[in-house]
Design an enzyme around this catalytic site. Structure first.
Site, PDB file in Angstrom:
ATOM      1  N   VAL A 162       0.829  -1.197   0.000  1.00 10.43           N
ATOM      2  CA  VAL A 162       0.000   0.000   0.000  1.00 10.43           C
ATOM      3  C   VAL A 162       0.866   1.249   0.000  1.00 10.43           C
ATOM      4  O   VAL A 162       1.832   1.357   0.740  1.00 10.43           O
ATOM      5  CB  VAL A 162      -0.964  -0.007   1.214  1.00 10.43           C
ATOM      6  CG1 VAL A 162      -0.202  -0.080   2.521  1.00 10.43           C
ATOM      7  CG2 VAL A 162      -1.894   1.175   1.197  1.00 10.43           C
ATOM      8  N   ASP A 163       0.520   2.182  -0.870  1.00 14.91           N
ATOM      9  CA  ASP A 163       1.199   3.475  -0.914  1.00 14.91           C
ATOM     10  C   ASP A 163       0.708   4.326   0.251  1.00 14.91           C
ATOM     11  O   ASP A 163      -0.462   4.250   0.626  1.00 14.91           O
ATOM     12  CB  ASP A 163       0.894   4.161  -2.244  1.00 14.91           C
ATOM     13  CG  ASP A 163       1.586   5.503  -2.363  1.00 14.91           C
ATOM     14  OD1 ASP A 163       2.806   5.540  -2.182  1.00 14.91           O
ATOM     15  OD2 ASP A 163       0.904   6.497  -2.630  1.00 14.91           O
ATOM     16  N   LYS A 164       1.586   5.131   0.829  1.00 17.99           N
ATOM     17  CA  LYS A 164       1.188   5.955   1.974  1.00 17.99           C
ATOM     18  C   LYS A 164       0.386   7.187   1.562  1.00 17.99           C
ATOM     19  O   LYS A 164      -0.772   7.348   1.936  1.00 17.99           O
ATOM     20  CB  LYS A 164       2.416   6.404   2.770  1.00 17.99           C
ATOM     21  CG  LYS A 164       2.061   7.277   3.980  1.00 17.99           C
ATOM     22  CD  LYS A 164       3.279   7.916   4.593  1.00 17.99           C
ATOM     23  CE  LYS A 164       3.786   9.085   3.778  1.00 17.99           C
ATOM     24  NZ  LYS A 164       2.891  10.280   3.842  1.00 17.99           N
ATOM     25  N   THR A 187      -3.295   7.320   0.013  1.00 18.56           N
ATOM     26  CA  THR A 187      -3.954   6.023   0.153  1.00 18.56           C
ATOM     27  C   THR A 187      -4.252   5.754   1.625  1.00 18.56           C
ATOM     28  O   THR A 187      -5.404   5.667   2.025  1.00 18.56           O
ATOM     29  CB  THR A 187      -3.068   4.901  -0.416  1.00 18.56           C
ATOM     30  OG1 THR A 187      -2.739   5.212  -1.769  1.00 18.56           O
ATOM     31  CG2 THR A 187      -3.794   3.571  -0.373  1.00 18.56           C
ATOM     32  N   LYS A 214       9.087   0.141  -6.262  1.00 16.62           N
ATOM     33  CA  LYS A 214       7.756  -0.417  -6.010  1.00 16.62           C
ATOM     34  C   LYS A 214       7.452  -1.555  -6.974  1.00 16.62           C
ATOM     35  O   LYS A 214       6.927  -2.605  -6.582  1.00 16.62           O
ATOM     36  CB  LYS A 214       6.693   0.681  -6.136  1.00 16.62           C
ATOM     37  CG  LYS A 214       6.775   1.754  -5.073  1.00 16.62           C
ATOM     38  CD  LYS A 214       5.642   2.769  -5.238  1.00 16.62           C
ATOM     39  CE  LYS A 214       5.726   3.844  -4.165  1.00 16.62           C
ATOM     40  NZ  LYS A 214       4.627   4.815  -4.257  1.00 16.62           N
TER      41      LYS A 214
END
Length: 819
Positions: free
Chosen positions: A320-322, A325, A546
């Site tokens: 999960v991207d910070k 998100t 990523k």
């Protein structure tokens, strides 16, 4: 300049060359720009400022749909039907082959939207100096060495090194950083950034695929997710093919032993092959996933690639991207450290005074929003003069008139404001402790001071800002963990910020730096995957990181979902088994993703997992039933031939049987199964084992009934009516088997869905009518004989149900029961 030199010049944060050196290297004139002729020459040399797509020819893509085990089986049967003169069978089988190819081709074409969206972002206009005059040209015609003018609101179309002016740019879509970044002379601005404030001129250093933005586009093009459904289909078809191959070889061997001409055996092979083809499997999967997608749309989850509504059932890791998100992608005031004599409300009021709403600066907006939330306003005070932030001063100032008093309010970097306050500032130890405490939590710290019209400012205190987690993030993460899913937070932020956010939402505080694993990601994906598997998150990551992180986890067997919102997330979104773009995502991210959330935050992810696991359960039930029926039909045809020398099932009867049993099971897509509490697995072997045992039981049971009909009903084995008897026996055993395997417990413990029950009921009525009245090649039989067949199938299925319960109890991977 070579492509390698372009790539060297364009590196995010790598401003190693002075503008004059860059201009010399690129042959650029900062006063006159390139000539039109030189620009045209370079356009020919470097190509357009866009990313070339690597697309195979459309006919080649379509032709690939006729290659593979399932397609080969259909093609072989088409040939056999033609060779045997069974032209009606040939046309039906050929039609199935073409329909399956068309559907598969259409699905594959939908997967190219990400690159199209990325290219569209480059189709903008740019202000360029050429032939000594400023003009506007399409951004796709920019070349290295062009002199580019950037202003507030511009989308940066190429990597550019500034030689005049200053900019505040938003790089959040590229790097994940929520704060604006100031770019001064000598620094590079990356393609894909947006200018928030300021004006500047710069030299275009790299274009198209050689820019930071362009390399992201290329990663999206080369990213290839593992399509879980396609793997399931391939394994099922291989299993079915293995079954019919073994049985067909047994039949051929028997025919050779009996000296039966091979031409007489070919119809037998055709019938056996027809029994194995999963004609409804692609349709059933499409319907099941489409219905799942429709259910998800009501939950605010838009599925853009149908396979994802099933693949999500197997996800065991969420990357999960910070920024945008987990967090809100906007700065908020989160903590205060007031100096002696000041209060939090006073700090907020001073911060409000030293902010300019019109600029929409993220820091200013944080103070404005916090003040509004607490009901704090200017209380009649007016701003006489406002000095905006600049990199040189590192502060904003406002001259305020409050009644009869006038004073200055200062907001800025801690070191700057403390230096302005002089030796009489608050104790140095207190300032250092407060500042370090905020920094340890990943906060951005500002200082506020107030001063009379003359004299040094007085420190009012420190204020901490942060990009706060969304209100639902912690809850959604906890619910996903309860479903057996692990989380990895990937962010471009510094380590303290990453640790603070990851710990606060329940992901965990074991966060490592990307530089500690970057080399390993390029050298050994599996080893990198093992290291990443043990941590909770990775800080200071680049887009390439990523993408490789997702691949590394996939390389060690994980099924990975990736959530994100920016251009920098697009390659990883495309590579992931399930790419999820949040509601605020860029068009690029949405195009690369297979799932788009239409509601803010992570809302809908848990629904995605649960509904996907229900879809997976339905497919498991279909697989078990199909394997058991294939074994029954193939063994029945071969066995009766070996024992009696007669064909008890014609090609027409088998084709009719396949259609009536396979296509009615499309309604399994509506059955009310419940989700598995842990991630599903791509394990066909347990399903094959259960299906094989059930199939063997039905083979023995069908042989027993057939023997009874020949012996006690005095029906000769070579009688034409035996084709109808065999057809009914195989049909009703298949229907009863469906009721048995759809429930993990006893078959009467749950009801099928209304759609499934209706489809089966209609099928039974149609077969009853055909059996009693007959068709060409399918003679009618008496009602009493039909009733005997139906009653026998129901009776033996009760025994099969007991066996099934034992099998499911011994194998925990069997499908879960229904509600």
């Amino acid at each position: 300049m070579t492509v390698k030199e372009q790539a060297t010049v364009s590196q995010v944060g790598a401003d190693t060359a002075l503008p004059d050196e860059t201009a010399h290297r690129l042959g650029a004139d900062m006063n006159k720009g390139l000539t039109t002729a030189e620009a045209q020459h370079r356009l020919t040399q470097y190509g357009y400022n866009e990313v070339a797509e690597h697309k195979p020819h459309v006919l080649r893509l379509f032709a690939k749909k006729f290659w593979g085990i399932s397609a080969w089986m259909l093609e072989l049967m088409t040939f056999l039907s033609w060779y045997l003169g069974k032209y009606s069978d040939m046309f039906v089988i050929a039609a199935l082959l073409v329909v399956n190819a068309v559907l598969g081709f259409w699905e594959e074409r939908q997967a190219q939207t990400a690159v199209d969206e990325l290219k569209q972002q480059l189709q903008i206009q740019a202000k360029v100096l050429r032939d000594g005059a400023w003009g506007t040209v399409p951004a796709r015609e920019l070349v290295p060495g062009d002199i580019l003018r950037l202003r507030t609101g511009d989308f940066v179309p190429a990597d550019t090194q500034l030689f005049d002016g200053e900019l505040n740019v938003d790089q959040s879509a590229l790097t994940g950083e929520s704060s604006d970044v100031t770019k001064a002379v000598g620094q590079s601005v990356s393609s894909g950034s947006t200018v928030r404030r300021g004006e500047a001129s710069g030299i275009v250093a790299a274009t198209g695929p050689h820019t930071y933005f362009g390399r992201t586009v290329e990663l999206v093009q080369i990213a290839h997710p593992n399509l879980q459904i396609e793997e399931i289909i391939a394994r099922v078809v291989k299993g079915l093919f293995t079954i019919v191959l073994i049985l067909s070889l047994a039949g051929i061997a028997a025919a050779v032993y009996r000296r039966i001409p091979f031409a007489e055996v070919l119809p037998l092979i055709l019938v056996v092959l027809l029994s194995a083809v999963p004609v409804a499997l692609p349709v059933m999967m499409t319907v099941s996933t489409a219905l799942g997608a429709r259910s998800l749309s009501r939950e605010g989850v838009l599925v853009t690639r149908l396979t994802s509504s099933e693949s999500a059932s197997m996800v065991d890791v969420f990357c999960v991207d910070k920024t945008g998100t987990i967090t809100q992608n906007r700065l908020s005031v989160v903590a205060f450290a007031p100096a002696d004599g000041f209060e939090e409300a006073t700090l907020l009021k001073y911060g409000l005074m030293a902010s300019q709403p019109a600029d929409k600066d993220p820091i200013d907006m944080a103070f404005i929003n916090a003040s509004s939330a607490r009901g704090i306003d200017m209380a009649g005070a007016g701003i006489l003069h406002f000095i905006p932030f600049s990199p040189e001063t590192r502060r904003t100032e406002a001259m305020v008139r409050d009644g009869e008093k006038e004073y200055r309010v200062i907001k800025g970097a801690v070191s700057t404001v403390v230096e302005m306050c002089g030796p009489d500032c608050a104790p140095a130890d207190w300032i250092r402790t407060a500042n370090d405490n905020f920094a340890a939590q990943g906060y951005k710290t500002l200082a506020l001071a107030v001063a009379e019209t003359s004299g040094p400012p007085r420190l009012a205190g420190l204020v901490a800002l942060a990009d706060r987690p969304r209100p639902d993030s912690a809850r959604m993460i906890a619910e996903a963990r309860a479903l057996g899913i692990g989380w990895k937070m990937l962010t471009g932020d510094a380590l303290p910020t990453a640790v603070s956010i990851a710990a606060s939402v329940g992901i965990g505080g074991n966060v490592i730096l990307a530089k500690d694993v970057r080399e390993l990601l390029h050298e050994n994906l599996e080893k990198a995957g093992r290291l990443i598997e043990k941590c909770d998150g990775i800080a200071e990551v680049f887009p390439e990181d990523k993408y490789l992180i997702v691949r590394s986890l996939q390389s060690i067997g994980h099924v990975v979902a990736m959530t994100g919102d920016g251009v920098n997330d697009a390659p990883a979104l495309r590579q992931a088994d399930v790419g999820i773009a949040v509601s605020t995502a860029t068009d690029v991210a949405k195009g690369a993703a297979s799932v788009v959330l239409t509601k803010e935050g992570l809302t809908g992810i848990v629904s995605l997992v649960k509904i996907s696991r229900m879809v997976h359960r339905r497919i498991d039930i279909w697989v078990i039933n199909k394997i058991s029926r294939t074994l029954l039909k193939a063994a029945f045809v071969i066995g009766t031939f070996l024992v009696t020398g007669n064909f008890f099932v014609s090609a027409f009867a088998m084709l009719l049987l396949v259609f009536m049993t396979d296509f009615v099971k499309i309604s399994l897509a509506t059955d009310n199964v419940r989700w598995n509490p842990v991630p599903d697995r791509l394990e066909v072997a347990p399903l094959v084992k259960i299906g094989a045992v059930m199939g063997v039981l039905m083979v023995v049971e069908s042989a027993g009934l057939l023997y009874g009909i020949i012996r006690y009903w005095n029906v000769p084995a070579n009688a034409a009516v035996m084709v109808t008897v065999s057809f009914d026996l195989l049909f009703f055993l298949a229907i009863c088997s469906l009721f048995v395997v759809r429930e993990q417990g006893r078959l009467w413990e749950s009801k099928p869905s209304r759609q499934l029950a209706s489809a089966i009921g209609a099928d039974i009525l149609l077969v009853t009518a055909l059996s009693l009245h007959g068709l060409p090649g399918l003679p009618g039989i008496s009602f009493s004989l039909l009733a005997t067949i139906v009653g026998y199938c129901i009776l033996v299925s009760l025994g099969n149900d007991w066996v099934k319960v034992v099998l499911f109890q011994r194998d925990s991977s069997g499908p879960h029961g229904v509600k």
